[in-house]
Scaffold this motif. Sequence first.
Motif, short mmCIF file in Angstrom:
data_model
loop_
_atom_site.label_atom_id
_atom_site.label_comp_id
_atom_site.label_asym_id
_atom_site.label_seq_id
_atom_site.Cartn_x
_atom_site.Cartn_y
_atom_site.Cartn_z
N MET A 1 -15.62 -1.85 -30.98
CA MET A 1 -15.70 -2.85 -29.93
C MET A 1 -16.79 -2.47 -28.92
N LEU A 2 -17.64 -3.45 -28.58
CA LEU A 2 -18.67 -3.20 -27.59
C LEU A 2 -18.03 -3.01 -26.21
N PRO A 3 -18.54 -2.08 -25.41
CA PRO A 3 -18.00 -1.92 -24.06
C PRO A 3 -18.40 -3.08 -23.16
N THR A 4 -17.59 -3.34 -22.16
CA THR A 4 -17.98 -4.26 -21.09
C THR A 4 -18.87 -3.49 -20.13
N LEU A 5 -19.99 -4.09 -19.73
CA LEU A 5 -20.94 -3.42 -18.85
C LEU A 5 -20.68 -3.84 -17.41
N ILE A 6 -20.48 -2.85 -16.54
CA ILE A 6 -20.22 -3.10 -15.12
C ILE A 6 -21.46 -2.68 -14.34
N PHE A 7 -22.21 -3.66 -13.87
CA PHE A 7 -23.44 -3.40 -13.14
C PHE A 7 -23.20 -3.41 -11.63
N ASP A 8 -23.75 -2.42 -10.95
CA ASP A 8 -23.98 -2.53 -9.52
C ASP A 8 -25.08 -3.57 -9.33
N TYR A 9 -25.24 -4.07 -8.12
CA TYR A 9 -26.27 -5.10 -7.89
C TYR A 9 -27.44 -4.56 -7.07
N ASP A 10 -27.19 -4.18 -5.82
CA ASP A 10 -28.27 -3.71 -4.95
C ASP A 10 -28.70 -2.30 -5.34
N GLY A 11 -30.00 -2.15 -5.62
CA GLY A 11 -30.51 -0.86 -6.04
C GLY A 11 -30.46 -0.65 -7.54
N THR A 12 -29.87 -1.60 -8.24
CA THR A 12 -29.78 -1.52 -9.70
C THR A 12 -30.47 -2.72 -10.34
N ILE A 13 -30.19 -3.90 -9.80
CA ILE A 13 -30.82 -5.14 -10.23
C ILE A 13 -31.75 -5.67 -9.15
N HIS A 14 -31.23 -5.70 -7.93
CA HIS A 14 -31.94 -6.29 -6.78
C HIS A 14 -32.63 -5.20 -5.95
N ASP A 15 -33.93 -5.37 -5.71
CA ASP A 15 -34.70 -4.44 -4.86
C ASP A 15 -34.44 -4.82 -3.40
N THR A 16 -33.31 -4.41 -2.90
CA THR A 16 -32.70 -4.95 -1.69
C THR A 16 -33.49 -4.73 -0.41
N MET A 17 -34.25 -3.64 -0.33
CA MET A 17 -34.94 -3.32 0.91
C MET A 17 -35.93 -4.39 1.34
N LYS A 18 -36.39 -5.21 0.39
CA LYS A 18 -37.33 -6.27 0.73
C LYS A 18 -36.72 -7.25 1.74
N ILE A 19 -35.41 -7.43 1.71
CA ILE A 19 -34.77 -8.34 2.67
C ILE A 19 -33.81 -7.61 3.60
N TYR A 20 -33.33 -6.43 3.20
CA TYR A 20 -32.34 -5.72 4.01
C TYR A 20 -32.96 -5.09 5.26
N GLU A 21 -34.08 -4.41 5.09
CA GLU A 21 -34.69 -3.74 6.24
C GLU A 21 -35.08 -4.72 7.34
N PRO A 22 -35.74 -5.85 7.02
CA PRO A 22 -36.06 -6.80 8.09
C PRO A 22 -34.80 -7.34 8.79
N ALA A 23 -33.72 -7.54 8.03
CA ALA A 23 -32.49 -8.06 8.62
C ALA A 23 -31.85 -7.03 9.56
N VAL A 24 -31.85 -5.77 9.14
CA VAL A 24 -31.29 -4.71 9.99
C VAL A 24 -32.10 -4.55 11.27
N ARG A 25 -33.41 -4.54 11.14
CA ARG A 25 -34.26 -4.34 12.32
C ARG A 25 -34.15 -5.53 13.28
N LYS A 26 -34.03 -6.72 12.76
CA LYS A 26 -33.88 -7.89 13.62
C LYS A 26 -32.55 -7.83 14.37
#
Length: 219
Positions: A1-26
Amino acid sequence: MLPTLIFDYDGTIHDTMKIYEPAVRKTCSWLTEKKEVDPARVSTLTTARISSWLGMNSKEMWNDFLPELPEALKEQASAMVGDFMAQQVKAHQAVWYPKIREVLNTLKSRGYAMVILSNCKTSYAKVHWQEFDLGQWFSAFYDCETYHFAPKTEIIWEVKKEFPGPFVVIGDRSSDLACAKESQSYFIGCSYGFGAEGELREADELAAEPADILKGRLS
């Protein structure tokens, strides 16, 4: 049986700093304008410090940065960060890592069931699900807010109720590694993400770039 894959999202799929850093600084600018935070603390806030919060839930992030801030303001600041990020996603400013779509397409073609497990809010999960049409790859998006900001080591048991094991967990932070250990799952550590040096040393294998996800256990 193939395993079910459990993906994290931010830092694994999404390059989050592109939108996270501006939001934090604002948001920090707003806090200084309200005289709730010493401007010196904000002016010395580094990109590395901000990136270290990715992988934490919003409560953990504000407790790490400004533990003395009143809880009501922490919640308001957290909501502001989320709103700013959502605006950027809707403006198509969110960016995925190069080649990650090809990785997901390959895994789907091989017959893997895939879900996302993220330390994010429900609204964040929904806006990304819509923007990137995540349903073409993933069967579900588990966000920590739905489970009262419980850690991934607890939410994994909710995943196990709905999807058959075994599992392979794929992520960039120690919280993902802990999730894999809790569920006795194989762990692929994404060293291209936001983890500190050595944070993923106990991974079963490391991916230096998204394409490497396909080179080991999932080859």
